[in-house]
Every structure is written in structure tokens, then in C-alpha cells.
Design a protein around this motif. Structure first.
Motif, PDB file in Angstrom:
ATOM      1  N   ARG A 205       0.728  -1.227   0.027  1.00  0.00           N
ATOM      2  CA  ARG A 205       0.026  -0.133   0.044  1.00  0.00           C
ATOM      3  C   ARG A 205       0.855   1.373  -0.082  1.00  0.00           C
ATOM      4  O   ARG A 205       0.608   2.360  -0.794  1.00  0.00           O
ATOM      5  CB  ARG A 205      -0.880  -0.100   1.158  1.00  0.00           C
ATOM      6  CG  ARG A 205      -2.207  -1.242   1.094  1.00  0.00           C
ATOM      7  CD  ARG A 205      -3.071  -0.739   2.106  1.00  0.00           C
ATOM      8  NE  ARG A 205      -2.856  -1.282   3.520  1.00  0.00           N
ATOM      9  CZ  ARG A 205      -2.696  -2.678   3.963  1.00  0.00           C
ATOM     10  NH1 ARG A 205      -3.099  -3.494   3.186  1.00  0.00           N
ATOM     11  NH2 ARG A 205      -2.292  -2.879   5.013  1.00  0.00           N
ATOM     12  N   LEU A 209       0.783   4.060  -3.313  1.00  0.00           N
ATOM     13  CA  LEU A 209       0.673   5.536  -2.988  1.00  0.00           C
ATOM     14  C   LEU A 209       1.699   6.305  -3.383  1.00  0.00           C
ATOM     15  O   LEU A 209       1.406   7.364  -4.149  1.00  0.00           O
ATOM     16  CB  LEU A 209       0.427   5.979  -1.565  1.00  0.00           C
ATOM     17  CG  LEU A 209      -0.761   5.133  -0.634  1.00  0.00           C
ATOM     18  CD1 LEU A 209      -0.951   5.674   0.549  1.00  0.00           C
ATOM     19  CD2 LEU A 209      -2.189   6.006  -1.387  1.00  0.00           C
ATOM     20  N   VAL A 254      -7.044   2.986   5.304  1.00  0.00           N
ATOM     21  CA  VAL A 254      -6.067   2.967   4.639  1.00  0.00           C
ATOM     22  C   VAL A 254      -4.938   1.834   5.150  1.00  0.00           C
ATOM     23  O   VAL A 254      -4.006   1.185   4.433  1.00  0.00           O
ATOM     24  CB  VAL A 254      -5.132   4.205   4.373  1.00  0.00           C
ATOM     25  CG1 VAL A 254      -5.927   5.366   3.444  1.00  0.00           C
ATOM     26  CG2 VAL A 254      -4.711   4.789   5.568  1.00  0.00           C
ATOM     27  N   MET A 260      -0.233   7.571   6.997  1.00  0.00           N
ATOM     28  CA  MET A 260      -0.806   8.549   6.108  1.00  0.00           C
ATOM     29  C   MET A 260      -0.523   9.950   6.045  1.00  0.00           C
ATOM     30  O   MET A 260      -0.242  10.510   4.898  1.00  0.00           O
ATOM     31  CB  MET A 260      -2.198   8.421   6.267  1.00  0.00           C
ATOM     32  CG  MET A 260      -3.265   8.968   4.907  1.00  0.00           C
ATOM     33  SD  MET A 260      -2.856   8.107   3.506  1.00  0.00           S
ATOM     34  CE  MET A 260      -2.989   9.369   2.301  1.00  0.00           C
TER      35      MET A 260
END
Length: 371
Positions: A205, A209, A254, A260
């Protein structure tokens, strides 16, 4: 990870001894730490993955070098056996308590699958280009990751997708207007992001991103730098605000381990840097405004999320250093002299260092009192 797990275990023992938590809670926490520790990627696991990739490359190069000397049926059979042995053998080894070796064998199988696409396509003179072959390789690796529920194989699928993006843009010279821009990458990224939840791959992940930030930057260069870069910066700032104001809700979605804000800061700095490059030749109001907004964004990131993330602080510090150098390079022709700039820069850095030291001491004070 092992050092962190050891510290947590000692804290759990201390909390239980002090009566802060009961015995069942302490045991549940220990089991959770052990589970997390088993899923952690150790240095030995990294070496095993590297050895697996080198082994797969060696086998494929050997087969390719002796391609004409091997009968056609033997070629296909050797490739099929290599893929099957990697996936099945990896599963067997992993179930016997050797997860790192098992995952490494799966990586070998995934690499063999990619090499097989190229070799079989050459043997049977299949139509298509390299870009389509890499995309097929990515799809096959993603299916394997889903079937095996493998964290490293998911990361490998994301890496192949990134290779496809760069191959399509740079190999196809899309940045010079010769091929269509690969918007399909966004769809691939969304699918792989969804897959990462099933395979419990937080690393995938994070990589997705970062890849989307790269995609946005390349899309800005290909189309409208100002509009796309501004959109990237605004969206990143909004994500940062959401992750600071509602951290629990954002983390549930997320699942990035609370990082994040770091990803959002990287996106914001990328968008603002491209905006400043677009306004650099003018060195007018547009450049001054974007520079001021960038510095304000860096300060806000440190103030609102720097305490929880050392990585975010380092990214913010590097962003500030880059910003300072870039402002100097753009405005040095309009300043009274280089000495004046360095004097002003020294004063700014001194003030910033003083503020940062004071903030970090204040953050460290509660931890010292608790210890």
C-alpha cells in the motif's frame, strides 16, 4: 522489529507487575506481539528474497542461452516445472515453519513466470509488444499473490506494475507525444491496493501511494503542469488534514500503520515543487506565493504530525532544505548579493533550529516523565 518486540514484551511484563493490566490482557498482548513479529520482514528474509531473485535470473539466463539447443517441448516443460516447483515447493516449505524461504521460492516462481512469457512468446512468434507482456506478468503475479495470500508477492506485483508504467512512458516515448498516456495504471493501482488488504501487505500500500504520486507527476509533465500539480498538492493537503483530524477513521480505511500523513506530505511537496518549477522563470508573485505555501505546509506538518512520526520530520526537514536552496537559485539574480542571502539563510536556519529543538524537547519530556 525484534528489538521493538522485546521492548514491548518488557513493557507488558512491567504493566502486569504494576497492576495496570490483568493477566488475560497481558497474555493477549504478548500473542499479538508474537504474531506481528512473525509477519515482520527481517534482514535474513531480505537476503533470502535477493538470493531467490538472483537464482531465478540465473536459471532463466541459462535457459535463454541454450534456447536453440533445447527441444521445443523441453523448453516449455522446463519453464513449467520451474514455476510449479517454486509455487508448490514454497507452500510446502512455508507450512513446515520456514516462511522466509517459502516466500523466496514464490518470488522465484513469479520471476520465472515473467521470463516464460518472453521466451514462449519468442518461440511461437506471438504478436504483441513488451508493454503488454509486462502487464500480463503483473496480472499473473497478482493472481498468485491472491491465491497464496503472500505479502512479498503482492509487493512484487506492484513493482512490476511500476515497471510497466515507466516502460510505457519512457520506452514508448509518451513524454514526447508518441503513444497514449497509460491511464490504465490507475485501475491497476486500485486493484492492487484492494488486493493488499487480502494479503495483509502494508508495504504494498505504501508503494502504491508513492507510485500514484509518481504517476501524477509524470501526467503533469505530459499535460498541464500547473493544473495537475496544484490538484496533487490540494488533494495531498486534504488527505493530510483528514489523517490529522480523524486519524482513527483514516487508519481503518488505509491501514498504513499511522503513516498516512507522511504519504500526504510527500505528495504535497511533490506538487508544490513542480508548481515552483513552472513559475521559476518568472520569479514573480506566483513563485513567491508557492514558496510561502510550501514553507507553511512544512511547518504545519511538523507541528501537527511531527511528534508521532520521525520519518515525517525528516521528510519535512529535507523539504525545507530543498526549498531554501531552490529559492536561492531562483532569486539570487535579484538579491543584493550572495553574502546577504547567506546571512538571511543563516538567521532563518538558526531560528528554525531553535524552534525544532524546543518542540522536540517538549515532545520528549512526557516520555521521560513516564519512564
Amino acid at each position: 522489529m525484534a528489538s521493538y518486540a522485546s521492548r514491548v514484551r518488557s513493557d507488558i511484563d512491567r504493566w502486569a507487575a504494576g497492576g495496570l493490566i490483568d493477566a488475560p490482557t497481558a497474555e493477549a498482548l504478548r500473542r499479538d506481539v508474537e504474531t506481528t513479529e512473525r509477519h515482520a520482514l527481517s534482514f535474513g528474509s531480505i537476503l533470502a528474497m535477493m538470493a531467490a531473485l538472483l537464482f531465478g535470473a540465473a536459471v532463466l539466463i541459462f535457459v535463454a542461452a541454450n534456447w536453440e539447443a533445447i527441444p521445443r517441448l523441453g523448453r516449455v516443460g522446463a519453464l513449467f516445472v520451474l514455476i510449479l516447483a517454486g509455487y508448490v515447493g514454497g507452500a510446502v516449505v512455508k507450512t513446515r515453519g520456514h516462511p522466509a524461504i517459502g516466500e523466496a521460492m514464490w518470488i522465484v516462481a513469479a520471476a520465472a513466470f515473467g521470463g516464460s512469457i518472453a521466451l514462449v512468446g519468442q518461440m511461437y512468434h506471438l504478436s504483441g509488444d513488451e508493454s503488454s507482456a509486462v502487464l500480463t506478468w503483473c496480472a499473473g503475479t497478482a493472481l498468485a499473490a491472491a491465491a497464496l495470500r503472500s505479502n512479498p508477492v503482492t509487493v512484487a506485483a506492484v513493482g512490476i506494475a511500476d515497471g510497466w508504467l515507466l516502460m510505457t512512458l519512457l520506452g514508448g516515448f509518451r513524454l514526447f507525444g508518441k503513444t497514449d498516456f497509460p491511464h490504465l495504471f490507475v485501475v491497476v493501482a486500485v486493484i492492487l491496493f484492494a488486493l493488499s488488504y487480502w494479503t495483509r501487505s502494508r508495504a504494498a500500500r505504501h508503494l502504491i501511494l508513492l507510485s500514484l504520486i509518481l504517476y501524477a507527476a509524470l501526467f503533469a509533465l505530459d499535460n498541464n503542469v500547473v493544473a495537475v500539480s496544484l490538484a496533487l498538492a490540494v488533494v495531498s493537503a486534504a488527505l493530510f488534514a483528514a489523517s490529522v483530524l480523524a486519524p482513527a477513521a483514516v487508519e481503518r480505511i488505509v491501514q498504513l500503520g499511522g503513516r498516512m500523513p507522511l504519504q500526504a506530505l510527500i505528495g504535497f511537496l511533490t506538487g508544490m515543487a513542480m508548481l515552483q518549477f513552472a513559475y521559476a522563470n518568472e520569479a514573480g508573485v506566483g513563485f513567491v506565493l508557492t514558496a510561502a505555501l510550501t514553507l507553511a505546509g512544512i511547518a504545519a506538518a511538523i507541528l501537527y504530525a511531527g511528534r508521532e512520526s520521525r520519518g515525517l520530520r525528516w521528510v519535512a526537514y529535507l523539504g525545507f532544505a530543498f526549498e531554501l536552496v531552490f529559492i536561492y537559485l531562483v532569486t539570487m539574480q535579484t538579491m543584493l548579493g550572495t553574502a546577504g542571502f547567506f546571512l538571511a539563510a543563516a538567521l532563518i536556519l538558526a531560528v528554525l533550529a531553535f524552534v525544532i529543538i524546543r518542540i522536540e524537547k517538549r515532545w520528549a519530556a512526557p516520555a521521560v516523565r513516564e519512564a
